[in-house]
Design a protein around this motif. Structure first.
Motif, mmCIF file in Angstrom:
data_model
loop_
_atom_site.group_PDB
_atom_site.id
_atom_site.type_symbol
_atom_site.label_atom_id
_atom_site.label_comp_id
_atom_site.label_asym_id
_atom_site.label_seq_id
_atom_site.Cartn_x
_atom_site.Cartn_y
_atom_site.Cartn_z
ATOM 1 N N GLY A 148 0.800 -1.230 0.000
ATOM 2 C CA GLY A 148 0.000 0.000 0.000
ATOM 3 C C GLY A 148 0.828 1.274 0.000
ATOM 4 N N ASP A 149 0.117 2.399 0.088
ATOM 5 C CA ASP A 149 0.749 3.722 0.002
ATOM 6 C C ASP A 149 1.896 3.895 0.987
ATOM 7 O OD1 ASP A 149 -0.801 4.699 -2.055
ATOM 8 O OD2 ASP A 149 -2.387 5.369 -0.692
ATOM 9 N N ILE A 150 2.935 4.591 0.521
ATOM 10 C CA ILE A 150 4.097 4.874 1.377
ATOM 11 C C ILE A 150 4.079 6.363 1.715
ATOM 12 C CG2 ILE A 150 6.626 4.931 1.468
ATOM 13 C CD1 ILE A 150 6.628 2.542 -0.493
ATOM 14 N N ASP A 151 4.259 6.679 3.000
ATOM 15 C CA ASP A 151 4.203 8.075 3.449
ATOM 16 C C ASP A 151 5.568 8.632 3.824
ATOM 17 O OD1 ASP A 151 1.159 8.122 3.623
ATOM 18 O OD2 ASP A 151 1.662 6.451 4.945
ATOM 19 N N GLY A 152 6.483 7.745 4.171
ATOM 20 C CA GLY A 152 7.795 8.225 4.627
ATOM 21 C C GLY A 152 8.910 7.303 4.170
ATOM 22 N N LEU A 153 10.107 7.870 4.072
ATOM 23 C CA LEU A 153 11.282 7.094 3.638
ATOM 24 C C LEU A 153 12.458 7.412 4.560
ATOM 25 C CD1 LEU A 153 13.158 5.529 1.637
ATOM 26 C CD2 LEU A 153 13.317 7.666 0.320
ATOM 27 N N VAL A 154 13.127 6.380 5.028
ATOM 28 C CA VAL A 154 14.364 6.566 5.791
ATOM 29 C C VAL A 154 15.504 5.905 5.015
ATOM 30 C CG1 VAL A 154 15.575 6.185 7.975
ATOM 31 C CG2 VAL A 154 13.087 6.564 7.976
ATOM 32 N N ASN A 155 16.373 6.747 4.465
ATOM 33 C CA ASN A 155 17.558 6.251 3.756
ATOM 34 C C ASN A 155 18.648 5.995 4.792
ATOM 35 O OD1 ASN A 155 16.891 6.435 0.881
ATOM 36 N ND2 ASN A 155 16.748 8.640 1.242
ATOM 37 N N ALA A 169 7.637 12.352 3.758
ATOM 38 C CA ALA A 169 8.710 12.829 4.645
ATOM 39 C C ALA A 169 9.909 11.914 4.422
ATOM 40 C CB ALA A 169 8.266 12.791 6.093
ATOM 41 N N ILE A 170 11.031 12.532 4.098
ATOM 42 C CA ILE A 170 12.252 11.761 3.824
ATOM 43 C C ILE A 170 13.290 12.128 4.881
ATOM 44 C CG2 ILE A 170 14.117 11.358 2.156
ATOM 45 C CD1 ILE A 170 12.069 12.304 -0.034
ATOM 46 N N VAL A 171 13.896 11.114 5.480
ATOM 47 C CA VAL A 171 14.997 11.350 6.414
ATOM 48 C C VAL A 171 16.163 10.474 5.974
ATOM 49 C CG1 VAL A 171 15.794 11.271 8.807
ATOM 50 C CG2 VAL A 171 13.388 11.774 8.326
ATOM 51 N N SER A 172 17.295 11.094 5.699
ATOM 52 C CA SER A 172 18.477 10.319 5.311
ATOM 53 C C SER A 172 19.484 10.326 6.452
ATOM 54 C CB SER A 172 19.110 10.901 4.043
ATOM 55 O OG SER A 172 18.189 10.794 2.967
ATOM 56 N N VAL A 173 20.124 9.172 6.636
ATOM 57 C CA VAL A 173 21.130 9.076 7.699
ATOM 58 C C VAL A 173 22.477 9.465 7.102
ATOM 59 C CG1 VAL A 173 22.194 7.617 9.451
ATOM 60 C CG2 VAL A 173 19.780 7.268 8.838
ATOM 61 N N ALA A 174 22.879 10.704 7.386
ATOM 62 C CA ALA A 174 24.201 11.169 6.950
ATOM 63 C C ALA A 174 25.173 10.788 8.062
ATOM 64 C CB ALA A 174 24.165 12.661 6.685
ATOM 65 N N SER A 175 25.989 11.727 8.510
ATOM 66 C CA SER A 175 26.961 11.446 9.575
ATOM 67 C C SER A 175 27.679 12.753 9.900
ATOM 68 C CB SER A 175 27.987 10.428 9.065
ATOM 69 O OG SER A 175 29.091 10.362 9.947
ATOM 70 N N ILE A 176 28.267 12.823 11.093
ATOM 71 C CA ILE A 176 29.126 13.981 11.350
ATOM 72 C C ILE A 176 30.303 13.973 10.372
ATOM 73 C CG2 ILE A 176 28.452 14.349 13.743
ATOM 74 C CD1 ILE A 176 31.133 12.968 14.538
ATOM 75 N N ALA A 177 30.560 12.791 9.763
ATOM 76 C CA ALA A 177 31.610 12.696 8.737
ATOM 77 C C ALA A 177 31.240 13.487 7.477
ATOM 78 C CB ALA A 177 31.869 11.233 8.378
ATOM 79 N N GLY A 178 29.978 13.891 7.377
ATOM 80 C CA GLY A 178 29.565 14.754 6.263
ATOM 81 C C GLY A 178 29.724 16.224 6.613
ATOM 82 N N LEU A 179 30.023 16.496 7.881
ATOM 83 C CA LEU A 179 30.160 17.883 8.342
ATOM 84 C C LEU A 179 31.608 18.259 8.598
ATOM 85 C CD1 LEU A 179 27.252 17.732 10.982
ATOM 86 C CD2 LEU A 179 27.145 18.841 8.742
#
Ligand code: NDP
Length: 245
Positions: free
Chosen positions: A80-87, A134-144
């Motif tokens: 069914g329908d997807i409302d959110g994504l966590v990468n 709503a999309i949330v991606s898991v980056a890292s402090i390694a991206g900062l």
């Protein structure tokens, strides 16, 4: 009222599993992708089904765009329908650039950055059409910040941050929010290989003096997915015990 349906990549273990657990506990419908962890994925689905929760899993390598596209379509048909994504899927292949093999560079960029593109691209037109997502991606402090020995990983994670901010600007007017989290040092398989001496040194640099837990990442991811964050988009939230403060 039924809670949203969220797709989580790399949900069988580590931070991804923490997110699946948090969302299932809160009665979200959850579907997650796994690559190698078939047994762990089946165990997790069985566990949550035994608790009466709606959790499903599909095998999918996020590096493979065609496979991701077809898996997302199958999930939409079957679940069914997807409302959110966590990468969330991600790997490390650490080496100084001097010694780094092209495969180490390619594996990390393909999994961490192309993976985010592949899954997000497979859903974005759908989210825009529905005017919800709503999309949330898991980056890292390694991206900062830079980290010696992680040029590939840092490049992939700062790429995710640029991607997040740009996509947020493209989709805000369609009701689609796009954010990232930047965890610091979190206790999972990824950090298990670090030796005790290096860990002690790392703790001494963290104002809170300890590593974080997957639950401490998952709770922030859930807020960003939810209406509690309805006016937040294009942001990167650090979850790092103060190390980047
Ligand atoms: P783990 O090594 O514990 O788990 C990695 C996850 O990524 C697994 O679920 C794995 O799935 C999945 N994965 C890897 N390659 C692929 C692929 N090609 N296709 C689909 N899934 C894949 O790592 P963590 O839980 O620690 O890390 C999760 C995310 O958090 C990563 O993006 C990582 O960079 C990020 N992060 C982690 C930090 C930490 O300190 N632990 C700090 C900052 C960010 P499977 O097992 O099924 O193959």
């Amino acid at each position: 009222m039924a809670k949203d349906h969220v797709l989580v990549t790399g949900g069988a273990r580590g931070i991804g599993k923490g997110v699946v657990d948090q969302l299932a506990e809160k009665d979200y419908k959850v579907t997650f992708l796994y690559k190698g962890s078939k047994d762990a994925a089946q165990e997790l689905v069985t566990y949550w089904k035994s608790k009466g929760k709606d959790v499903g899993a599909y095998c999918c390598d996020v590096k493979d765009y065609e496979k991701v596209k077809s898996t997302v379509n199958t999930i939409l048909e079957e679940r069914g329908d997807i409302d959110g994504l966590v990468n969330n899927s991600g790997i490390t292949r650490d080496s100084s650039l001097f010694l780094m093999k092209p495969e180490q560079w390619n594996d990390v960029i393909h999994t961490n950055l192309f993976g985010v593109f592949n899954v997000t691209k497979s859903l974005i037109a759908y989210f825009i059409k529905r005017k919800k997502g709503a999309i949330v991606s898991v980056a890292s402090i390694a991206g900062l910040t830079g980290i010696a020995g992680q040029t590939n990983y840092c490049a992939s994670k700062s790429g995710i941050i640029g991607f997040t901010k740009s996509l947020a600007m493209e989709t805000a007017k369609y009701g689609v929010r796009v954010n990232a989290v930047a965890p610091g040092y979190i206790k999972t398989d990824m950090t298990a290989a670090i030796n005790e001496k290096a860990k002690e040194k790392m703790y001494s640099l963290i104002p809170m003096g300890r590593e974080g837990t997957v639950e401490e990442v998952a709770s922030v991811v859930e807020v960003l997915l939810s209406d509690a964050a309805s006016y937040i988009t294009g942001q990167v939230i650090s979850i790092d015990g103060g190390i980047t403060a």
